[in-house]
Design a protein around this motif. Structure first.
Motif, mmCIF file in Angstrom:
data_model
loop_
_atom_site.group_PDB
_atom_site.id
_atom_site.type_symbol
_atom_site.label_atom_id
_atom_site.label_comp_id
_atom_site.label_asym_id
_atom_site.label_seq_id
_atom_site.Cartn_x
_atom_site.Cartn_y
_atom_site.Cartn_z
ATOM 1 N N PHE A 11 0.877 -1.222 0.116
ATOM 2 C CA PHE A 11 -0.064 0.055 -0.068
ATOM 3 C C PHE A 11 0.977 1.227 -0.244
ATOM 4 N N ALA A 12 1.886 1.311 0.829
ATOM 5 C CA ALA A 12 2.752 2.486 0.953
ATOM 6 C C ALA A 12 3.568 2.828 -0.397
ATOM 7 N N ILE A 13 3.673 1.837 -1.221
ATOM 8 C CA ILE A 13 4.297 1.921 -2.609
ATOM 9 C C ILE A 13 3.536 2.488 -3.521
ATOM 10 N N ALA A 14 2.267 1.819 -3.589
ATOM 11 C CA ALA A 14 0.998 2.366 -4.399
ATOM 12 C C ALA A 14 0.496 3.681 -4.123
ATOM 13 N N ALA A 15 0.617 4.077 -2.859
ATOM 14 C CA ALA A 15 -0.070 5.168 -2.519
ATOM 15 C C ALA A 15 0.810 6.457 -2.593
ATOM 16 N N ALA A 16 2.147 6.297 -2.880
ATOM 17 C CA ALA A 16 3.381 7.154 -3.061
ATOM 18 C C ALA A 16 2.856 8.197 -3.919
ATOM 19 N N LYS A 17 2.257 7.548 -5.199
ATOM 20 C CA LYS A 17 1.938 8.383 -6.287
ATOM 21 C C LYS A 17 0.296 8.541 -6.443
ATOM 22 N N SER A 18 0.045 9.766 -7.133
ATOM 23 C CA SER A 18 -1.288 9.732 -7.180
ATOM 24 C C SER A 18 -1.793 9.360 -8.668
ATOM 25 N N HIS A 19 -2.921 8.454 -8.533
ATOM 26 C CA HIS A 19 -3.316 7.720 -9.546
ATOM 27 C C HIS A 19 -4.591 8.278 -10.304
ATOM 28 N N GLU A 20 -4.764 8.222 -11.413
ATOM 29 C CA GLU A 20 -6.031 8.530 -12.234
ATOM 30 C C GLU A 20 -7.177 7.547 -11.564
ATOM 31 N N VAL A 21 -6.717 6.289 -11.723
ATOM 32 C CA VAL A 21 -7.588 5.258 -10.962
ATOM 33 C C VAL A 21 -6.866 4.408 -10.154
#
Length: 286
Positions: free
Chosen positions: A174-184
């Motif tokens: 989660f920490a890796i994925a949430a480090a960047k803003s995602h369109e979806v």
């Protein structure tokens, strides 16, 4: 089952980021006795016959929805209702049997089974995960310390992932994925294995991602997480949409059908002074 609608969760003029149009999803399970040698397999291919023991599961049945920029949408429903299958299709990991899925940008799927390299250290996985999301090496360096701090796995960051508990691995993902803003951003039960403090931080981060004009889908059996994190909820059952609308109302209706004891406890708390729904949000049957 008829579909119920519980109010609009967001301005209908907001830009659509995901459109699911009458999608049917089927996956196939092959029995353990399916293999009978190369000649038999070739014969089945020529005659277009399925392998022996193969069973088709019609997991999603005619689902349609529009997700808009700035929404956080919870997908709820019993086991086997098609929630995770639908997320995989939105992420582009499954092809619809019929219907179509349109997305703005590349959706990013985060789940408890999301692939990181078990034989590599957490440090290396942070770098590779960030690069895979499209970060530059400079951006990886910039975000590295914050990712490690958010994951809160201490000295384990220098050890191979295979030494981690399921909760530690989920926190790092989660920490890796949430480090960047995602369109979806698609999250599949990734918050279920964390402790209460991690869930609070994760929920706050999801709100930040949503406010940054992204769209978040969250699959969770933790209905309180959906209530606290999402403005909209979609209730799936047997592959079909039962209800779609404001999160408190949809979750309340789901509890009324599947967990009436939870509804009784909530109403008792409200009667004791802790008002939990407005009149418009009282759960109703779908």
């Amino acid at each position: 089952m008829s579909e119920a609608v519980f109010g609009a969760a967001l301005d209908a003029d907001a830009e659509p980021t995901v459109v699911v149009d009458d999608v049917h999803l089927t996956y196939r399970i092959t029995g353990r006795h399916a293999s009978a040698g190369a000649p038999a397999a070739l014969k089945r291919m020529v005659q277009r016959q399925p392998p022996p023991g193969m069973r088709e599961v019609h997991a999603v049945r005619g689902v349609s929805l529009i997700a808009r920029r700035g929404e956080a949408i919870g997908l709820i429903g019993p086991n086997g209702s098609g929630k995770s299958t639908l997320l995989r299709a939105i992420a582009g990991l499954m092809t619809p049997e019929s219907g179509a899925i349109y997305t703005q940008g590349q959706p990013s799927l985060l789940g408890v089974a999301a692939a990181l390299m078990n034989d590599m250290t957490g440090e290396r996985n942070v770098v590779l995960g960030c690069l895979a999301m499209g970060m530059t090496p400079e951006e990886v360096k910039e975000h590295y310390d914050a990712i490690c701090e958010f994951a809160d796995i201490g000295e384990f960051i220098s050890l191979p992932m295979k030494t981690y508990s399921s909760g530690m691995a989920a926190r790092l993902r989660f920490a890796i994925a949430a480090a960047k803003s995602h369109e979806v951003l698609l999250i599949d039960e990734a918050l279920a294995t964390g402790d209460a403090e991690f869930r609070r931080r994760s929920e706050a981060r999801i709100r930040e991602l949503r406010e940054a004009a992204g769209t978040v889908f969250l699959v969770s059996h933790g209905l309180s997480v959906v209530r606290e994190t999402c403005g909209r909820a979609i209730w799936l059952e047997k592959g079909r949409v039962v209800a779609d609308g404001e999160a408190n109302a949809v979750v309340g209706a789901y509890e009324a059908r599947h967990d009436p004891k939870a509804v009784e406890e909530r109403l008792a708390a409200a009667a004791a002074g802790g008002k939990l729904w407005s009149a418009a949000e009282e759960p109703s049957s779908a």
